[in-house]
Design a protein around this motif. Sequence first.
Motif, short mmCIF file in Angstrom:
data_model
loop_
_atom_site.label_atom_id
_atom_site.label_comp_id
_atom_site.label_asym_id
_atom_site.label_seq_id
_atom_site.Cartn_x
_atom_site.Cartn_y
_atom_site.Cartn_z
N TRP A 207 0.83 -1.20 0.00
CA TRP A 207 0.00 0.00 0.00
C TRP A 207 0.87 1.26 0.00
CZ3 TRP A 207 0.21 3.68 3.82
CH2 TRP A 207 0.78 3.32 5.06
N VAL A 208 2.04 1.18 0.62
CA VAL A 208 2.97 2.31 0.60
C VAL A 208 3.49 2.53 -0.82
CG1 VAL A 208 5.19 3.18 1.44
CG2 VAL A 208 3.61 2.03 3.02
N ARG A 209 3.81 1.43 -1.50
CA ARG A 209 4.30 1.54 -2.88
C ARG A 209 3.23 2.09 -3.81
NH1 ARG A 209 5.99 -4.31 -3.83
NH2 ARG A 209 5.61 -4.77 -1.65
N LYS A 210 1.97 1.69 -3.59
CA LYS A 210 0.88 2.19 -4.43
C LYS A 210 0.69 3.70 -4.27
CE LYS A 210 -1.92 -2.00 -5.04
NZ LYS A 210 -1.84 -1.95 -6.51
N LEU A 211 1.02 4.22 -3.11
CA LEU A 211 0.93 5.66 -2.87
C LEU A 211 2.19 6.40 -3.31
CD1 LEU A 211 -0.70 5.70 0.69
CD2 LEU A 211 -1.81 6.29 -1.48
N ALA A 212 3.10 5.69 -3.94
CA ALA A 212 4.38 6.26 -4.42
C ALA A 212 5.20 6.83 -3.27
CB ALA A 212 4.12 7.33 -5.47
N LEU A 213 5.16 6.15 -2.13
CA LEU A 213 5.87 6.64 -0.94
C LEU A 213 6.94 5.66 -0.47
CD1 LEU A 213 2.90 8.15 1.11
CD2 LEU A 213 4.68 9.40 -0.14
N GLU A 214 7.38 4.78 -1.35
CA GLU A 214 8.42 3.83 -0.94
C GLU A 214 9.70 4.57 -0.54
OE1 GLU A 214 10.40 -0.44 -2.25
OE2 GLU A 214 9.28 0.71 -3.74
N TRP A 215 9.98 5.68 -1.23
CA TRP A 215 11.18 6.45 -0.90
C TRP A 215 11.12 6.96 0.55
CZ3 TRP A 215 10.92 11.51 0.72
CH2 TRP A 215 9.69 12.16 0.53
N LEU A 216 9.92 7.38 0.99
CA LEU A 216 9.77 7.89 2.35
C LEU A 216 9.93 6.75 3.36
CD1 LEU A 216 9.18 10.23 4.24
CD2 LEU A 216 6.72 9.81 3.90
N TRP A 217 9.38 5.61 3.04
CA TRP A 217 9.53 4.43 3.90
C TRP A 217 11.01 4.10 4.09
CZ3 TRP A 217 6.66 0.58 6.48
CH2 TRP A 217 7.32 -0.61 6.72
N ARG A 218 11.73 4.10 2.99
CA ARG A 218 13.16 3.79 3.06
C ARG A 218 13.92 4.85 3.84
NH1 ARG A 218 15.75 2.57 -2.49
NH2 ARG A 218 17.35 1.68 -1.11
N LEU A 219 13.55 6.11 3.62
CA LEU A 219 14.23 7.20 4.33
C LEU A 219 14.01 7.08 5.84
CD1 LEU A 219 15.77 9.87 4.45
CD2 LEU A 219 13.61 11.05 4.00
N LEU A 220 12.78 6.82 6.26
CA LEU A 220 12.49 6.70 7.69
C LEU A 220 13.14 5.45 8.29
CD1 LEU A 220 8.72 7.76 7.69
CD2 LEU A 220 10.70 9.12 8.41
N SER A 222 16.07 4.23 7.31
CA SER A 222 17.53 4.40 7.38
C SER A 222 17.90 5.85 7.09
CB SER A 222 18.20 3.45 6.38
OG SER A 222 19.59 3.49 6.52
N PRO A 223 17.53 6.78 7.96
CA PRO A 223 17.75 8.20 7.67
C PRO A 223 19.23 8.57 7.56
CG PRO A 223 17.02 7.87 9.95
CD PRO A 223 16.84 6.58 9.25
N GLY A 224 20.07 7.99 8.40
CA GLY A 224 21.48 8.34 8.34
C GLY A 224 22.12 7.99 7.01
N ARG A 225 21.71 6.87 6.43
CA ARG A 225 22.30 6.42 5.17
C ARG A 225 21.69 7.10 3.96
NH1 ARG A 225 21.30 2.20 1.47
NH2 ARG A 225 19.46 1.51 2.65
N LEU A 226 20.39 7.42 4.03
CA LEU A 226 19.68 7.86 2.83
C LEU A 226 19.34 9.34 2.77
CD1 LEU A 226 17.20 4.85 2.42
CD2 LEU A 226 19.31 5.31 1.14
N ALA A 227 19.46 10.07 3.86
CA ALA A 227 19.06 11.49 3.85
C ALA A 227 19.84 12.27 2.81
CB ALA A 227 19.25 12.10 5.24
N GLY A 228 21.16 12.09 2.78
CA GLY A 228 21.97 12.81 1.81
C GLY A 228 21.63 12.44 0.38
#
Length: 251
Positions: A207-220, A222-228
Amino acid sequence: MKFWVGTYEIDINIASQAALERAVEDRFNDDQGFALATLNMDHLDKLRRDSAFQTAYAAQDLVVADGNPIVWMSKLAGRPVDLMPGSDLVLPLTRLCAAHDVPMALVGSTQDSLERAADVLHRQAPGLQIVACIAPAFGFNPEREEARRILHQVALSGARFCFLALGAPKQERFAALGRELTPHIGFASVGAGLDFLSGSQTRAPRWVRKLALEWLWRLLSSPGRLAGRYARNFAVLPGHVLRSVVRKQPL
């Protein structure tokens, strides 16, 4: 659909999963290798800063859209393409290998993750032959001696298709070397796709992918690795959107 990074041009030359499966089947039937890349915003950012990555991308035979921004910009440019993340292509390509009796190798990640992913793939695709599971050493360089040794090992195993789970840009650079040294083998760069299958990493719920929010899921997750990374992606996005509109390609 074409994207530009400075004067460098990237062409998404496969617009749908059906077209991709036909192209891969044709390569299998003709005993020809290939390299498959999945273009996303992170790739576009890396391509503007990494000439070796540009060279590797030029060696990719098949390029598909991985990421909703790529799909949206393709529509703006009048060249719509389907969303085809590497993780979603693992099972369809595996079933093609089983159907065409094409032996497969898995390269990347960790040995434990590859072996667990192999178990899942065997269950999902009866008759599948996985003839090699190879996890490179830490600090793996995709153009040096270990890379050549792994390609030799893959070739000796009899594999005609190989999933690469090394992350960008290593997997695309390794695939480019593979096209040079083992031209009869197909390579598909799928990032974390095998780790998702093995359970080593957790993918965003459907359901997260259907909302095009997979990037936000991944960011939350692993914020230290993906924020930059995501900050750089957002920084280059407006320019690509503008070029998609300005350089709209006639049908």
